[in-house]
Write an enzyme that holds these catalytic residues in place. Sequence first.
Site, mmCIF file in Angstrom:
data_model
loop_
_atom_site.group_PDB
_atom_site.id
_atom_site.type_symbol
_atom_site.label_atom_id
_atom_site.label_comp_id
_atom_site.label_asym_id
_atom_site.label_seq_id
_atom_site.Cartn_x
_atom_site.Cartn_y
_atom_site.Cartn_z
ATOM 1 N N LYS A 10 0.872 -1.167 0.000
ATOM 2 C CA LYS A 10 0.000 0.000 0.000
ATOM 3 C C LYS A 10 0.906 1.212 0.000
ATOM 4 C CE LYS A 10 -3.760 1.672 2.965
ATOM 5 N NZ LYS A 10 -3.466 3.060 3.060
ATOM 6 N N ASN A 192 6.704 5.523 -1.092
ATOM 7 C CA ASN A 192 8.001 4.837 -1.253
ATOM 8 C C ASN A 192 8.645 4.440 0.072
ATOM 9 O OD1 ASN A 192 7.826 5.265 -4.087
ATOM 10 N ND2 ASN A 192 8.499 7.377 -3.733
ATOM 11 N N ARG A 193 7.820 4.231 1.089
ATOM 12 C CA ARG A 193 8.319 3.820 2.420
ATOM 13 C C ARG A 193 9.216 4.876 3.062
ATOM 14 N NH1 ARG A 193 4.553 1.279 1.770
ATOM 15 N NH2 ARG A 193 4.327 -0.952 1.521
ATOM 16 N N LEU A 194 9.199 6.096 2.513
ATOM 17 C CA LEU A 194 10.025 7.154 3.108
ATOM 18 C C LEU A 194 9.140 7.982 4.054
ATOM 19 C CD1 LEU A 194 12.235 8.058 0.025
ATOM 20 C CD2 LEU A 194 12.760 6.607 1.990
#
Length: 215
Positions: A10, A192-194
Site C-alpha cells: 500500500k 516509497n516507504r520514506l
Amino acid sequence: MEKDLGDYRKSYEKGELLLDNVPPHPMTLFENWFVEVDTHFNVDEANAMTLSTFGLDGFPKSRVVLLKQYSEEGFVFYTNYTSEKGEAISNNPNVCLSFFWHSAERQVIIKGKATTVPESVSDDYFNSRPRGSQLGAIVSNQSEVLEDRAILDAKLKALENEYEGKPIERPHYWGGYSVEPVEIEFWQGRPNRLHDRVRYKLSKHKVWTIERLSP
Ligand SMILES: Cc1cc2nc3c(=O)[nH]c(=O)nc-3n(C[C@H](O)[C@H](O)[C@H](O)COP(=O)(O)O)c2cc1C
C-alpha cells in the site's frame, strides 16, 4: 499451512509531518492528531491503544486498552490492578503505548512510566460507567484461568441480584493508571516507504527535544 503476504502493498499518501510545522510540546501535536483522526478519518475507537509491558516471565506483552483521559501529565487507562498487566507494571512501571490509526496512515508510540491514579479519580470514573461494566469489573478475576464461561455468567447473575437497587462500589483492585511520557514518536506514512518520523524526547532538564528519525 503457509500463506505468502509478500504482495500486500500500500502506498501511504495522506499527509506529511515537517519539523518546521510541529509544536514545541508533543501533547499539542497528540491533541491535534487525536481530534483530527477522531473527527475526519472515520476511525472506530480512536482511543484504542496497544499497551506493552515487561512481564514477570521476562517477555514483553502487548494488549489493547482504551485511553480514557489525556493531559500534559499523562495518558490514563483503567484496568484490574491484579491482572497480568497490573502485576507487570508493579514490577516494572516502564511501559509503551501505541496507536495505529490506519485510515489516517498515522502511528504514535509513547514510552513512559505508569503510576496508579488517585483513588478519587478511579472512583469518579468507576461511578460514571454503566452498571453492567461496573459488575463486569467485579465478576472477572482478570487474567486468571477460568474453567468454564458458565461460572462467569452465573457470578454475574448472582451479583445482579445482590446489587439490585443498590449502588456498586469500585473494587479496590480496579482503577486507573496514568502513563507519564518520556518519549513520543509521531509517524506519518509517506510514499516509497520514506515515512515521516518525528520524535520528542524529554531531556534531564525536563525540556522536550525534537528530532526527525530515518524511516
Ligand atoms: C478494543 C479493546 C479495548 C479494550 N479495553 C480495555 C481496557 O480499557 N482495560 C482493560 O483492562 N482491558 C481492555 N481490553 C482487554 C485487554 O486487551 C486484555 O485482554 C485484558 O486487559 C487482559 O490483559 P492482561 O491479561 O494482559 O492483563 C480491551 C480489548 C480491546 C480489543
